[in-house]
Write a protein that holds these residues in place. Structure first.
Motif, mmCIF file in Angstrom:
data_model
loop_
_atom_site.group_PDB
_atom_site.id
_atom_site.type_symbol
_atom_site.label_atom_id
_atom_site.label_comp_id
_atom_site.label_asym_id
_atom_site.label_seq_id
_atom_site.Cartn_x
_atom_site.Cartn_y
_atom_site.Cartn_z
ATOM 1 N N LEU A 119 57.665 77.651 35.805
ATOM 2 C CA LEU A 119 58.084 76.582 36.705
ATOM 3 C C LEU A 119 57.300 75.294 36.435
ATOM 4 C CD1 LEU A 119 59.708 75.575 39.149
ATOM 5 C CD2 LEU A 119 57.956 76.572 40.639
ATOM 6 N N LEU A 120 57.991 74.303 35.897
ATOM 7 C CA LEU A 120 57.386 73.002 35.606
ATOM 8 C C LEU A 120 58.114 71.935 36.424
ATOM 9 C CD1 LEU A 120 55.369 71.363 33.915
ATOM 10 C CD2 LEU A 120 57.082 71.238 32.092
ATOM 11 N N ILE A 121 57.356 71.245 37.265
ATOM 12 C CA ILE A 121 57.939 70.266 38.182
ATOM 13 C C ILE A 121 57.688 68.858 37.642
ATOM 14 C CG2 ILE A 121 57.798 69.342 40.549
ATOM 15 C CD1 ILE A 121 56.692 72.256 41.262
ATOM 16 N N PRO A 122 58.762 68.080 37.426
ATOM 17 C CA PRO A 122 58.562 66.749 36.856
ATOM 18 C C PRO A 122 58.197 65.692 37.892
ATOM 19 C CG PRO A 122 60.899 67.149 37.163
ATOM 20 C CD PRO A 122 60.193 68.397 37.617
ATOM 21 N N GLY A 123 57.571 64.620 37.408
ATOM 22 C CA GLY A 123 57.350 63.435 38.233
ATOM 23 C C GLY A 123 58.402 62.413 37.865
ATOM 24 N N ILE A 124 59.080 61.883 38.861
ATOM 25 C CA ILE A 124 60.219 60.991 38.605
ATOM 26 C C ILE A 124 60.164 59.799 39.537
ATOM 27 C CG2 ILE A 124 62.723 60.873 39.081
ATOM 28 C CD1 ILE A 124 62.886 63.638 37.668
ATOM 29 N N LYS A 125 60.488 58.612 39.012
ATOM 30 C CA LYS A 125 60.533 57.442 39.896
ATOM 31 C C LYS A 125 61.815 56.620 39.748
ATOM 32 C CE LYS A 125 58.058 54.228 36.862
ATOM 33 N NZ LYS A 125 56.995 53.214 36.781
ATOM 34 N N ASN A 126 62.628 56.918 38.700
ATOM 35 C CA ASN A 126 63.876 56.152 38.575
ATOM 36 C C ASN A 126 65.110 57.049 38.595
ATOM 37 O OD1 ASN A 126 64.745 56.826 35.764
ATOM 38 N ND2 ASN A 126 62.790 55.879 35.238
ATOM 39 N N LEU A 127 66.220 56.436 38.925
ATOM 40 C CA LEU A 127 67.474 57.167 39.150
ATOM 41 C C LEU A 127 67.976 57.867 37.891
ATOM 42 C CD1 LEU A 127 69.486 57.771 41.411
ATOM 43 C CD2 LEU A 127 70.761 55.728 40.757
ATOM 44 N N LYS A 128 67.822 57.216 36.741
ATOM 45 C CA LYS A 128 68.298 57.795 35.478
ATOM 46 C C LYS A 128 67.598 59.126 35.205
ATOM 47 C CE LYS A 128 68.151 56.848 30.495
ATOM 48 N NZ LYS A 128 67.027 57.772 30.194
ATOM 49 N N ASP A 129 66.278 59.141 35.324
ATOM 50 C CA ASP A 129 65.524 60.377 35.089
ATOM 51 C C ASP A 129 65.850 61.439 36.136
ATOM 52 O OD1 ASP A 129 64.340 59.232 32.909
ATOM 53 O OD2 ASP A 129 62.406 58.853 33.858
ATOM 54 N N LEU A 130 66.053 60.993 37.370
ATOM 55 C CA LEU A 130 66.389 61.938 38.448
ATOM 56 C C LEU A 130 67.697 62.647 38.134
ATOM 57 C CD1 LEU A 130 65.950 63.174 41.268
ATOM 58 C CD2 LEU A 130 67.087 61.169 42.237
ATOM 59 N N GLU A 131 68.686 61.873 37.716
ATOM 60 C CA GLU A 131 69.996 62.469 37.414
ATOM 61 C C GLU A 131 69.926 63.400 36.211
ATOM 62 O OE1 GLU A 131 72.478 59.010 37.232
ATOM 63 O OE2 GLU A 131 72.787 58.985 39.421
ATOM 64 N N GLU A 132 69.116 63.014 35.208
ATOM 65 C CA GLU A 132 68.965 63.874 34.026
ATOM 66 C C GLU A 132 68.266 65.183 34.398
ATOM 67 O OE1 GLU A 132 68.270 63.001 29.440
ATOM 68 O OE2 GLU A 132 66.411 62.731 30.571
ATOM 69 N N ALA A 133 67.259 65.086 35.284
ATOM 70 C CA ALA A 133 66.549 66.295 35.724
ATOM 71 C C ALA A 133 67.488 67.224 36.489
ATOM 72 C CB ALA A 133 65.357 65.899 36.600
ATOM 73 N N ILE A 134 68.292 66.652 37.361
ATOM 74 C CA ILE A 134 69.236 67.460 38.141
ATOM 75 C C ILE A 134 70.268 68.110 37.217
ATOM 76 C CG2 ILE A 134 71.081 67.352 39.880
ATOM 77 C CD1 ILE A 134 69.302 65.205 41.317
ATOM 78 N N ASN A 135 70.722 67.361 36.207
ATOM 79 C CA ASN A 135 71.675 67.910 35.230
ATOM 80 C C ASN A 135 71.047 69.022 34.386
ATOM 81 O OD1 ASN A 135 73.775 66.270 36.036
ATOM 82 N ND2 ASN A 135 73.273 64.636 34.578
ATOM 83 N N SER A 136 69.722 69.035 34.337
ATOM 84 C CA SER A 136 69.006 70.094 33.609
ATOM 85 C C SER A 136 68.659 71.268 34.539
ATOM 86 C CB SER A 136 67.717 69.538 33.000
ATOM 87 O OG SER A 136 67.983 68.506 32.087
ATOM 88 N N ASN A 137 69.305 71.275 35.709
ATOM 89 C CA ASN A 137 69.092 72.324 36.717
ATOM 90 C C ASN A 137 67.664 72.369 37.251
ATOM 91 O OD1 ASN A 137 71.786 73.298 36.647
ATOM 92 N ND2 ASN A 137 71.316 74.343 34.723
#
Length: 211
Positions: A119-137
């Motif tokens: 389990l690796l939890i990312p740090g995110i601050k912009n919408l583009k990265d957030l959407e990519e993370a969500i698309n990566s499940n």
């Protein structure tokens, strides 16, 4: 992997913060400083501290220190922070940590950890990265640094994601961020004052011990 995320999500329902510790170099060589650190940690754990993450460092001493914490407190939800490369993931796996957090979004590193069932939890601050993370499940996301997150990110729009707030927060911020929809916060630099843990953390744990 989903089982790990699910159990982590369950824990977030009960626990309000993660204490992130950045060990100073002299903790490895100075027995007195090391003993003092473990005494304080012992007090916090007795009061009910559940989530600890140790900032990763590329040396054998780090492995020894974190292994010792895991051995002393097997029930603690122990993880590593500031994960930047495959070695930091491998070190965390070697010790048998429960999770790790990245400072930023790194899709390749996230997928590498996933391939290891870690389990690796990312740090995110912009919408583009957030959407990519969500698309990566990715279902557990740290918003970091919280003060510079995109205003276009409304965490309430993502019902199935557990959000954690991080960056410049103290124990005093728990209530505020919980009310905004965050499941928990990470307390880093503000958790330690003059080389000792913030007395307000002890106070908070005492007041919330039976909650």
């Amino acid at each position: 992997m989903n089982i790990k995320e699910d159990s982590f999500s369950e824990l977030l329902k009960k626990e309000s913060f993660f204490l992130m510790i950045k060990p100073e170099e002299n903790i490895y060589s100075n027995t007195s400083i090391r003993n003092s650190f473990f005494e304080e940690l012992e007090s916090l754990v007795k009061l009910g501290l559940k989530n600890i993450e140790i900032s990763w460092s590329n040396n054998e001493n780090w492995l020894d220190l974190v292994s010792e914490i895991k051995l002393k407190y097997p029930k603690i939800n122990l993880g590593s922070a500031s994960i930047v490369n495959k070695q930091s993931v491998e070190d965390s796996l070697k010790i048998g940590l429960n999770f790790s957090m990245m400072k930023f979004w790194d899709k390749d590193l996230f997928n590498y950890a996933k391939s290891k069932n870690y389990l690796l939890i990312p740090g995110i601050k912009n919408l583009k990265d957030l959407e990519e993370a969500i698309n990566s499940n990715c279902n557990i996301i740290k918003i970091y640094p919280i003060e510079s997150k995109d205003s276009s990110i409304d965490i309430l729009n993502y019902k199935n994601i557990d959000f954690i707030a991080a960056g410049g927060l103290s124990i005093n911020d728990v209530k505020t961020y919980k009310s905004l929809g965050y499941k928990a916060i990470v307390i880093g630099d503000k958790g330690i004052k003059n080389k000792i843990f913030d007395p307000k953390i002890y106070e908070w744990l005492k007041n919330n011990k039976n909650n």
